[in-house]
Design a protein around this motif. Sequence first.
Motif, PDB file in Angstrom:
ATOM      1  N   LEU A   1      -4.018   2.412   3.349  1.00  0.00           N
ATOM      2  CA  LEU A   1      -2.731   2.408   4.053  1.00  0.00           C
ATOM      3  C   LEU A   1      -2.953   2.490   5.561  1.00  0.00           C
ATOM      4  N   GLU A   2      -3.860   3.358   5.968  1.00  0.00           N
ATOM      5  CA  GLU A   2      -4.180   3.487   7.387  1.00  0.00           C
ATOM      6  C   GLU A   2      -4.762   2.175   7.940  1.00  0.00           C
ATOM      7  N   LEU A   3      -5.673   1.583   7.182  1.00  0.00           N
ATOM      8  CA  LEU A   3      -6.264   0.305   7.610  1.00  0.00           C
ATOM      9  C   LEU A   3      -5.226  -0.817   7.601  1.00  0.00           C
ATOM     10  N   ALA A   4      -4.301  -0.770   6.641  1.00  0.00           N
ATOM     11  CA  ALA A   4      -3.230  -1.773   6.593  1.00  0.00           C
ATOM     12  C   ALA A   4      -2.330  -1.638   7.819  1.00  0.00           C
ATOM     13  N   LYS A   5      -2.087  -0.395   8.236  1.00  0.00           N
ATOM     14  CA  LYS A   5      -1.280  -0.166   9.448  1.00  0.00           C
ATOM     15  C   LYS A   5      -2.009  -0.741  10.658  1.00  0.00           C
ATOM     16  N   ASN A   6      -3.323  -0.526  10.731  1.00  0.00           N
ATOM     17  CA  ASN A   6      -4.118  -1.103  11.827  1.00  0.00           C
ATOM     18  C   ASN A   6      -4.065  -2.628  11.774  1.00  0.00           C
ATOM     19  N   SER A   7      -4.162  -3.189  10.564  1.00  0.00           N
ATOM     20  CA  SER A   7      -4.093  -4.645  10.401  1.00  0.00           C
ATOM     21  C   SER A   7      -2.746  -5.175  10.860  1.00  0.00           C
TER      22      SER A   7
ATOM     23  N   ALA B   1       0.831  -1.204   0.000  1.00  0.00           N
ATOM     24  CA  ALA B   1       0.000   0.000   0.000  1.00  0.00           C
ATOM     25  C   ALA B   1       0.871   1.262   0.000  1.00  0.00           C
ATOM     26  N   LYS B   2       1.957   1.257   0.769  1.00  0.00           N
ATOM     27  CA  LYS B   2       2.885   2.408   0.770  1.00  0.00           C
ATOM     28  C   LYS B   2       3.494   2.597  -0.617  1.00  0.00           C
ATOM     29  N   HIS B   3       3.894   1.501  -1.246  1.00  0.00           N
ATOM     30  CA  HIS B   3       4.531   1.591  -2.563  1.00  0.00           C
ATOM     31  C   HIS B   3       3.542   1.989  -3.657  1.00  0.00           C
ATOM     32  N   VAL B   4       2.295   1.564  -3.516  1.00  0.00           N
ATOM     33  CA  VAL B   4       1.256   1.935  -4.482  1.00  0.00           C
ATOM     34  C   VAL B   4       1.057   3.449  -4.476  1.00  0.00           C
ATOM     35  N   ILE B   5       0.976   4.033  -3.300  1.00  0.00           N
ATOM     36  CA  ILE B   5       0.812   5.487  -3.185  1.00  0.00           C
ATOM     37  C   ILE B   5       2.019   6.198  -3.795  1.00  0.00           C
ATOM     38  N   LEU B   6       3.199   5.712  -3.479  1.00  0.00           N
ATOM     39  CA  LEU B   6       4.422   6.302  -4.033  1.00  0.00           C
ATOM     40  C   LEU B   6       4.431   6.205  -5.560  1.00  0.00           C
ATOM     41  N   ALA B   7       4.072   5.050  -6.095  1.00  0.00           N
ATOM     42  CA  ALA B   7       4.055   4.858  -7.550  1.00  0.00           C
ATOM     43  C   ALA B   7       3.072   5.808  -8.223  1.00  0.00           C
ATOM     44  N   ASP B   8       1.935   6.047  -7.593  1.00  0.00           N
ATOM     45  CA  ASP B   8       0.981   6.993  -8.176  1.00  0.00           C
ATOM     46  C   ASP B   8       1.565   8.394  -8.249  1.00  0.00           C
TER      47      ASP B   8
ATOM     48  N   LEU C   1      -9.520   9.728  -8.934  1.00  0.00           N
ATOM     49  CA  LEU C   1      -9.434  10.631  -7.785  1.00  0.00           C
ATOM     50  C   LEU C   1      -9.944   9.983  -6.495  1.00  0.00           C
ATOM     51  N   PRO C   2     -11.099   9.302  -6.511  1.00  0.00           N
ATOM     52  CA  PRO C   2     -11.489   8.595  -5.283  1.00  0.00           C
ATOM     53  C   PRO C   2     -10.507   7.478  -4.921  1.00  0.00           C
ATOM     54  N   VAL C   3      -9.934   6.840  -5.929  1.00  0.00           N
ATOM     55  CA  VAL C   3      -8.966   5.769  -5.677  1.00  0.00           C
ATOM     56  C   VAL C   3      -7.759   6.321  -4.915  1.00  0.00           C
ATOM     57  N   LEU C   4      -7.322   7.515  -5.271  1.00  0.00           N
ATOM     58  CA  LEU C   4      -6.199   8.125  -4.546  1.00  0.00           C
ATOM     59  C   LEU C   4      -6.541   8.295  -3.068  1.00  0.00           C
ATOM     60  N   ARG C   5      -7.717   8.799  -2.805  1.00  0.00           N
ATOM     61  CA  ARG C   5      -8.164   8.990  -1.422  1.00  0.00           C
ATOM     62  C   ARG C   5      -8.292   7.637  -0.715  1.00  0.00           C
ATOM     63  N   ILE C   6      -8.868   6.677  -1.420  1.00  0.00           N
ATOM     64  CA  ILE C   6      -9.046   5.335  -0.856  1.00  0.00           C
ATOM     65  C   ILE C   6      -7.703   4.706  -0.513  1.00  0.00           C
ATOM     66  N   GLN C   7      -6.686   4.939  -1.349  1.00  0.00           N
ATOM     67  CA  GLN C   7      -5.370   4.340  -1.099  1.00  0.00           C
ATOM     68  C   GLN C   7      -4.798   4.799   0.236  1.00  0.00           C
TER      69      GLN C   7
END
Length: 157
Positions: free
Chosen positions: A108-114, A45-52, A98-104
């Motif tokens: 990431l936050e939910l992945a951190k919680n997981s 998830a961190k890398h996906v955001i960076l790649a975008d 644009l919603p996908v960017l926000r969702i990512q």
Amino acid sequence: MEYYLLIKLIHILAAVVLTGTGAGIAFFMFMANRSNNPQAIYITAKHVILADWVFTTPAVITQIITGVYLMNIQGYSFSALWFYWVVGLFVFIGICWLPVLRIQYKLLELAKNSLDLNQVTPEFKSLMRTWTLLGIPAFIAILAIFWLMVFKPFPVA
């Protein structure tokens, strides 16, 4: 004419980067999600955001700039049906992206919680489905733009 070919090459390369990054992001995020491994999901998830930010955003900006420039050089009409289809699909992709960017960022936050819980949360899984459902039509629209660019089935002038 050589300048035209350089701009066209840049336009094509940006389209390839945009398409390849989209497909790559989708694949790796999908596979990380399927693994149910919180650490793999978090890192992906961190890398996906960076790649975008590193690839997708500059490619989109490049597509717009070079696309308008190529339209002008070639004398294509900005009121042609072909152009309306291209712009319509491009806007549709943006409406999905644009919603996908926000969702990512939420993913990431939910992945951190997981990661903290050592298990993937149902909320993450649910939001991943939304992310995927927005990505599929956007990717199909990218392929449709490729088709329009190559075959130009509508008048361009």
